[in-house]
Write a protein that holds these residues in place. Structure first.
Motif: not given
Length: 374
Positions: A5, A8-9, A12, A294, A297-298, A302, A306, A314, A318
């Motif tokens: 996790g 992935a964050v 992203g 994928g 989404l990242l 994601v 987060a 996260g 964003y």
């Protein structure tokens, strides 16, 4: 949060930061078509080519805008009615009346191995007499000096095939969620000015709503005959031009053109389902399409999820995604606030539409305007 996790964050956030940085560079350097452009030089004959199929709602205003073009002394306008059943051809003839610059042609069904729009565009190009070809979609509304502006950018840049990104008009929530991604995906993933000088097909970007090409270049790479079976014929045209050694690029055209591509979610979903598999789904193959989903989404959900759970990384991801969207929106004239705050929902919607498109392609259920697609 588990190690996968956190990874992935982090991925992203890095992707979002990189995209925002590239967008910041591009919005400063990207070429922009201006309505105060000079007149088209004498001796340049311009053919504006308008393929239409069941476009009764918009063909009149589009054609009137073409007839009102300024700064183009030698202009012809060819309209091809591609089997419309809603009176589109009659409406075009009524607008043109007896204007000698306009001819309305009657199209024929595409033969096997050809798709409707490339076939219609090839027929228009065969009838055209200009040394510059301007392809315009019926849902595009041009400023009175749009054609002059496009040719001025071509002369300044040396590009032989030029695509102009119109301002995307979005009047429903679904349109506001998805349509801004057209400009964002272009300006946040491609170094625009270096791509103009590269002849690598992978650096091609185009949108067929407003596309201009030198006739000699069009003939050299085979024109629409070279992309006769391609759903995303605009990008494939730019790739074909580059393969043939001709420079191609895309510029901001929001000051001289606007387009409402789809009206509402139902139409938008059908329209994107038609072409996303070809543009981003690697020919409808599941694994590459899943990889693109994928990444989408990242780039949105994601980092946002987060951030809601207290992750600073996260939050940074964003914020970078929203900032990149805001920079692009300002440059291309689309809504900024509060729309950019919904960037995670936008990329999630794009992933859904891509998956939907690949699924329809694999099931063989794709159609557009009553015609089956491969």
């Amino acid at each position: 949060m588990s190690s996968p996790g956190r990874a992935a964050v982090a991925a992203g956030a890095l992707l979002s930061l990189g995209g925002a940085a590239l967008a910041a560079a591009n919005v400063v350097t990207v070429r922009v078509a201006r309505p105060d452009a000079p007149d088209v030089p004498p001796g340049r004959r311009v053919s504006v080519l308008l393929p239409v199929r069941d476009e009764a709602a918009v063909v009149g205003r589009c054609l009137r805008a073409l007839l009102a073009q300024e700064g183009v002394a030698d202009l012809e306008i060819l309209v091809l009615d591609d089997g419309s059943t809603d009176g589109t051809g009659d409406l075009a003839r009524a607008v043109a009346v007896d204007d000698p610059r306009v001819r309305v042609l009657t199209g024929e069904p595409p033969p096997p191995g050809r798709l409707g729009k490339p076939h219609a565009c090839a027929r228009l190009a065969a009838e055209a007499t200009g040394d510059v070809l301007v392809f315009v979609d019926a849902d595009v509304l041009l400023h009175s000096r749009a054609v002059a502006a496009a040719l001025a950018v071509m002369a300044e840049s040396g590009l032989k095939l030029l695509s102009l990104m119109p301002r995307q008009v979005t009047d429903s929530p679904g349109e506001r969620l998805v349509q801004p991604l057209l400009a964002w995906s272009w300006l946040s993933t491609l170094p625009v000015r270096p791509a103009e000088h590269s002849l690598r097909p992978s650096t091609a970007a185009a949108i067929g709503q407003f596309l201009v090409v030198e006739r000699a270049t069009y003939d050299a790479f085979g024109g629409h005959d070279a992309v006769r079976d391609r759903v995303v014929d605009d990008i494939e045209l730019a790739r074909a031009a580059k393969r043939a050694g001709h420079r191609a690029g895309m510029v901001v055209g929001s000051d001289v053109a606007s387009c409402r591509m789809y009206a509402g979610w139902t139409e938008l979903r059908a329209g994107h389902t038609k072409w996303l598999w070809a543009a981003f789904g690697a020919g409808g193959r599941v694994v590459p399409a899943a990889a693109v989903c994928g990444v989408l989404l990242l780039l949105g959900p994601v980092p946002a999820v987060a951030a809601l759970r207290g992750s600073r990384l996260g939050l940074a991801g964003y914020a970078a995604g929203a900032a990149g969207r805001a920079l692009v929106a300002r440059r291309v004239g689309s809504r900024v606030w509060p729309d950019v705050l919904a960037h995670p929902a936008s990329t999630a919607a794009a992933a859904f539409l891509l998956a939907d498109s690949v699924r329809a392609r694999r099931r063989g259920t794709l159609t557009w305007k009553g015609r089956p697609l491969p």
